[in-house]
Design a protein around this motif. Sequence first.
Motif, mmCIF file in Angstrom:
data_model
loop_
_atom_site.group_PDB
_atom_site.id
_atom_site.type_symbol
_atom_site.label_atom_id
_atom_site.label_comp_id
_atom_site.label_asym_id
_atom_site.label_seq_id
_atom_site.Cartn_x
_atom_site.Cartn_y
_atom_site.Cartn_z
ATOM 1 N N GLN A 43 0.845 -1.163 0.129
ATOM 2 C CA GLN A 43 0.021 -0.086 -0.034
ATOM 3 C C GLN A 43 0.969 1.364 0.027
ATOM 4 O OE1 GLN A 43 -3.222 0.247 -0.302
ATOM 5 N NE2 GLN A 43 -3.503 2.147 -0.118
ATOM 6 N N GLY A 44 1.880 1.248 0.709
ATOM 7 C CA GLY A 44 2.849 2.409 0.667
ATOM 8 C C GLY A 44 3.374 2.569 -0.579
ATOM 9 N N ILE A 45 3.925 1.683 -1.353
ATOM 10 C CA ILE A 45 4.405 1.989 -2.616
ATOM 11 C C ILE A 45 3.152 2.297 -3.574
ATOM 12 C CG2 ILE A 45 4.412 -0.359 -3.666
ATOM 13 C CD1 ILE A 45 7.175 2.444 -4.148
ATOM 14 N N MET A 46 1.888 2.008 -3.402
ATOM 15 C CA MET A 46 0.959 2.513 -4.330
ATOM 16 C C MET A 46 0.632 3.966 -4.138
ATOM 17 S SD MET A 46 -1.601 -0.899 -3.648
ATOM 18 C CE MET A 46 -2.734 -0.026 -4.596
ATOM 19 N N VAL A 47 0.758 4.271 -3.056
ATOM 20 C CA VAL A 47 0.808 5.766 -2.539
ATOM 21 C C VAL A 47 1.685 6.424 -3.697
ATOM 22 C CG1 VAL A 47 1.046 7.649 -1.075
ATOM 23 C CG2 VAL A 47 -0.115 5.487 -0.461
ATOM 24 N N VAL A 48 2.755 5.990 -3.626
ATOM 25 C CA VAL A 48 3.995 6.688 -4.384
ATOM 26 C C VAL A 48 3.831 6.487 -6.021
ATOM 27 C CG1 VAL A 48 6.375 7.024 -5.009
ATOM 28 C CG2 VAL A 48 5.702 6.445 -2.528
ATOM 29 N N PHE A 49 3.343 5.298 -6.492
ATOM 30 C CA PHE A 49 3.182 4.900 -7.698
ATOM 31 C C PHE A 49 1.993 5.602 -8.368
ATOM 32 C CE2 PHE A 49 1.477 2.492 -11.326
ATOM 33 C CZ PHE A 49 2.813 2.295 -12.121
ATOM 34 N N ALA A 50 0.856 6.061 -7.539
ATOM 35 C CA ALA A 50 -0.246 6.827 -8.108
ATOM 36 C C ALA A 50 0.374 8.198 -8.281
ATOM 37 C CB ALA A 50 -1.202 6.557 -6.950
ATOM 38 N N ALA A 51 1.012 8.852 -7.311
ATOM 39 C CA ALA A 51 1.348 9.960 -7.088
ATOM 40 C C ALA A 51 2.245 10.422 -8.529
ATOM 41 C CB ALA A 51 1.951 10.581 -6.098
ATOM 42 N N LEU A 52 3.201 9.534 -8.815
ATOM 43 C CA LEU A 52 4.176 9.467 -9.830
ATOM 44 C C LEU A 52 3.630 9.329 -11.191
ATOM 45 C CD1 LEU A 52 7.117 7.571 -8.494
ATOM 46 C CD2 LEU A 52 7.076 9.841 -8.827
ATOM 47 N N THR A 53 2.636 8.627 -11.368
ATOM 48 C CA THR A 53 1.880 8.458 -12.432
ATOM 49 C C THR A 53 1.101 9.544 -12.895
ATOM 50 O OG1 THR A 53 1.520 6.004 -12.153
ATOM 51 C CG2 THR A 53 0.185 7.055 -13.699
ATOM 52 N N LEU A 54 0.534 10.188 -11.837
ATOM 53 C CA LEU A 54 -0.242 11.717 -12.120
ATOM 54 C C LEU A 54 0.729 12.691 -12.594
ATOM 55 C CD1 LEU A 54 -2.698 13.341 -11.815
ATOM 56 C CD2 LEU A 54 -2.245 13.768 -9.367
ATOM 57 N N VAL A 55 2.012 12.716 -11.982
ATOM 58 C CA VAL A 55 2.658 13.963 -12.118
ATOM 59 C C VAL A 55 3.325 13.541 -13.685
ATOM 60 C CG1 VAL A 55 4.970 15.110 -11.515
ATOM 61 C CG2 VAL A 55 3.200 14.479 -9.798
ATOM 62 N N GLY A 56 3.737 12.128 -13.921
ATOM 63 C CA GLY A 56 4.388 11.768 -15.027
ATOM 64 C C GLY A 56 3.484 12.008 -16.304
ATOM 65 N N LEU A 57 2.104 11.702 -16.031
ATOM 66 C CA LEU A 57 1.314 12.047 -17.115
ATOM 67 C C LEU A 57 1.053 13.621 -17.412
ATOM 68 C CD1 LEU A 57 -1.590 9.589 -16.293
ATOM 69 C CD2 LEU A 57 -0.056 9.506 -18.145
ATOM 70 N N TYR A 58 1.013 14.322 -16.427
ATOM 71 C CA TYR A 58 1.100 15.976 -16.615
ATOM 72 C C TYR A 58 2.098 16.487 -17.329
ATOM 73 C CZ TYR A 58 0.745 20.894 -15.703
ATOM 74 O OH TYR A 58 0.731 22.213 -15.975
ATOM 75 N N GLU A 59 3.451 15.861 -16.885
ATOM 76 C CA GLU A 59 4.821 16.241 -17.403
ATOM 77 C C GLU A 59 4.638 15.743 -19.064
ATOM 78 O OE1 GLU A 59 7.618 14.541 -15.443
ATOM 79 O OE2 GLU A 59 7.856 15.990 -13.764
ATOM 80 N N LYS A 60 3.943 14.762 -19.577
ATOM 81 C CA LYS A 60 3.854 14.321 -20.903
ATOM 82 C C LYS A 60 2.977 15.351 -21.751
ATOM 83 C CE LYS A 60 6.850 11.008 -20.684
ATOM 84 N NZ LYS A 60 8.199 11.003 -21.334
ATOM 85 N N GLY A 61 2.381 16.114 -21.140
ATOM 86 C CA GLY A 61 1.414 17.101 -21.768
ATOM 87 C C GLY A 61 -0.282 16.568 -21.497
ATOM 88 N N VAL A 62 -0.691 15.753 -20.782
ATOM 89 C CA VAL A 62 -1.864 15.359 -20.185
ATOM 90 C C VAL A 62 -2.332 16.499 -19.509
ATOM 91 C CG1 VAL A 62 -3.319 13.796 -19.330
ATOM 92 C CG2 VAL A 62 -1.610 13.156 -20.914
ATOM 93 N N PRO A 63 -3.859 17.271 -19.574
ATOM 94 C CA PRO A 63 -4.192 18.142 -18.738
ATOM 95 C C PRO A 63 -4.413 17.592 -17.239
ATOM 96 C CG PRO A 63 -5.360 18.320 -21.012
ATOM 97 C CD PRO A 63 -4.287 17.028 -20.870
ATOM 98 N N ALA A 64 -4.135 18.471 -16.336
ATOM 99 C CA ALA A 64 -4.408 17.985 -15.123
ATOM 100 C C ALA A 64 -5.446 17.051 -14.486
ATOM 101 C CB ALA A 64 -4.086 19.087 -13.784
#
Length: 304
Positions: A43-64
């Motif tokens: 569960q701990g790494i799922m928190v990190v993975f979800a947050a990194l996925t969100l930020v990573g998608l935004y950095e790729k140009g996906v709207p927030a």
Amino acid sequence: MVQAPDLLAQTVWEGLVSGVLYALIALGFVLIFKASGVFNFAQGIMVVFAALTLVGLYEKGVPAFLAVIVTLGVMFVLAVAIERVVLRPLVNQPDIILFMATFGITYFLIGFGEALFGGNPKQMIADQLWLPRGAIDLKILGGLVTLQKIDIAAAVIASLMIVALALFFQYTRIGRALRAVADSHKAALSVGISLNQIWVIVWFTAGIVALITGIMWGARSDVSFALEIVALKALPVLILGGFTSIPGAIVGGLIIGIGEKIGEFYWGPLVGGGIESWLAYFIALAFLLFRPQGLFGDKIIERI
């Protein structure tokens, strides 16, 4: 505490915010434990993975906000993959095997996350998600207490999430099915409840909790793999509240959050500081000695 009550109020507020977020993380553990009887170390790494996925998608140009929806889709795919690849082949295996499987999930997500997003800390897209900035100064108890707006938002959003999930699993058909699965897998199967569907729903719900937690913690600091250590503070929260109790997760989170802030501010200088990193586990150890089932946990009685 008596001489400067405003500082006490400030400390309690900061502990309250941390406690609510700890309770939200612990809720993800409780849901999976109730459905499978296994402590989900991932569960701990799922928190990190979800947050990194969100930020990573935004950095790729996906709207927030679209990135939030896509991230939820990623967490659903992850839930399905875990059920198909990990849980389904291990049905009726000893709990320790399932527990060790969550270790495997943890290290897979760490390696996969580093390969996709790198190991450097990233900044949460708080402004793009319309999370507030700045602070509010209140005159309380003869002094000035500063409330960060992001902390207020985190406390409110986490509290609403906890209440919504508690009501959902208490009063809906899925919630009743979850309680049936928690009581007995065989009995649940005998009345037509699909373990596979329940496990997907529960792991996806834990993924939603992980994403909300990652956004809130990331907005207060940053997004990095160090968040996994913060997320594991849910372990003493669960020991205090009980591994199967949603109210216990809430109460335990508040006790740990407020307790460690007060301990660090008032007693930390007496022992050289660093109390915040270990006080929660010390409290949990005391509970294990005197009330191992927690404040709201079920006392297990076995016939010999």
